[in-house]
Design a protein around this motif. Structure first.
Motif, PDB file in Angstrom:
ATOM      1  N   HIS A   5       0.378  -0.204  -6.001  1.00  8.15           N
ATOM      2  CA  HIS A   5       1.327  -1.309  -6.124  1.00  8.15           C
ATOM      3  C   HIS A   5       1.222  -1.964  -7.484  1.00  8.15           C
ATOM      4  O   HIS A   5       0.186  -1.896  -8.128  1.00  8.15           O
ATOM      5  CB  HIS A   5       0.986  -2.408  -5.092  1.00  8.15           C
ATOM      6  N   CYS A  23       2.619  -7.314  -6.161  1.00  7.13           N
ATOM      7  CA  CYS A  23       3.389  -6.883  -4.991  1.00  7.13           C
ATOM      8  C   CYS A  23       3.122  -7.794  -3.797  1.00  7.13           C
ATOM      9  O   CYS A  23       1.986  -8.165  -3.526  1.00  7.13           O
ATOM     10  CB  CYS A  23       3.010  -5.448  -4.621  1.00  7.13           C
ATOM     11  N   THR A  29       3.130  -7.143  -0.758  1.00  3.30           N
ATOM     12  CA  THR A  29       2.401  -6.564   0.374  1.00  3.30           C
ATOM     13  C   THR A  29       0.884  -6.660   0.186  1.00  3.30           C
ATOM     14  O   THR A  29       0.135  -6.393   1.117  1.00  3.30           O
ATOM     15  CB  THR A  29       2.773  -5.078   0.588  1.00  3.30           C
ATOM     16  N   CYS A  79       4.229   2.536  -4.065  1.00  3.52           N
ATOM     17  CA  CYS A  79       4.744   1.679  -2.996  1.00  3.52           C
ATOM     18  C   CYS A  79       6.264   1.633  -3.072  1.00  3.52           C
ATOM     19  O   CYS A  79       6.842   1.578  -4.159  1.00  3.52           O
ATOM     20  CB  CYS A  79       4.157   0.288  -3.184  1.00  3.52           C
ATOM     21  N   CYS A 119       7.471  -2.431  -4.133  1.00  2.25           N
ATOM     22  CA  CYS A 119       7.393  -2.936  -5.508  1.00  2.25           C
ATOM     23  C   CYS A 119       7.758  -1.865  -6.529  1.00  2.25           C
ATOM     24  O   CYS A 119       7.924  -2.161  -7.706  1.00  2.25           O
ATOM     25  CB  CYS A 119       6.015  -3.522  -5.780  1.00  2.25           C
TER      26      CYS A 119
HETATM   27 ZN   LIG Z   1       3.837  -2.634  -3.382  1.00  5.16          ZN
END
Ligand SMILES: [Zn+2]
Length: 73
Positions: A36, A40, A42, A68, A71
């Motif tokens: 990521h 990001c 997440t 990912c 992102c």
């Molecule tokens: Zn990500």
């Protein structure tokens, strides 16, 4: 000889500090094997133990991580 060693050691120390001081651009999640962007949404930073830092996408890809989808690193 000693002087040369000392200047090499100083150079190595400076390099290590500089490398450590740079924030990684990417984070790989070693559980999901995805990487990521650092920001990001997440990424849960309290789970930092699962994350590996990468400076470039190539490093992450070479380590077997996939990008990912959220992102899009
Ligand atoms: Zn990500």
């Amino acid at each position: 000889m000693l002087k040369k060693f000392l200047s090499m050691a100083t150079l190595a120390a400076v390099f290590l500090v500089a490398a450590h001081g740079l924030a990684a651009n990417y984070l790989g999640n070693s559980k999901s094997m995805k990487f990521h962007r650092y920001d990001c949404s997440t990424i849960k930073h309290h789970n930092a133990a699962h994350f590996v830092e990468f400076n470039t996408r190539d490093e992450a890809l070479a380590a077997g991580y996939v990008a990912c989808k959220r992102c899009n690193p």
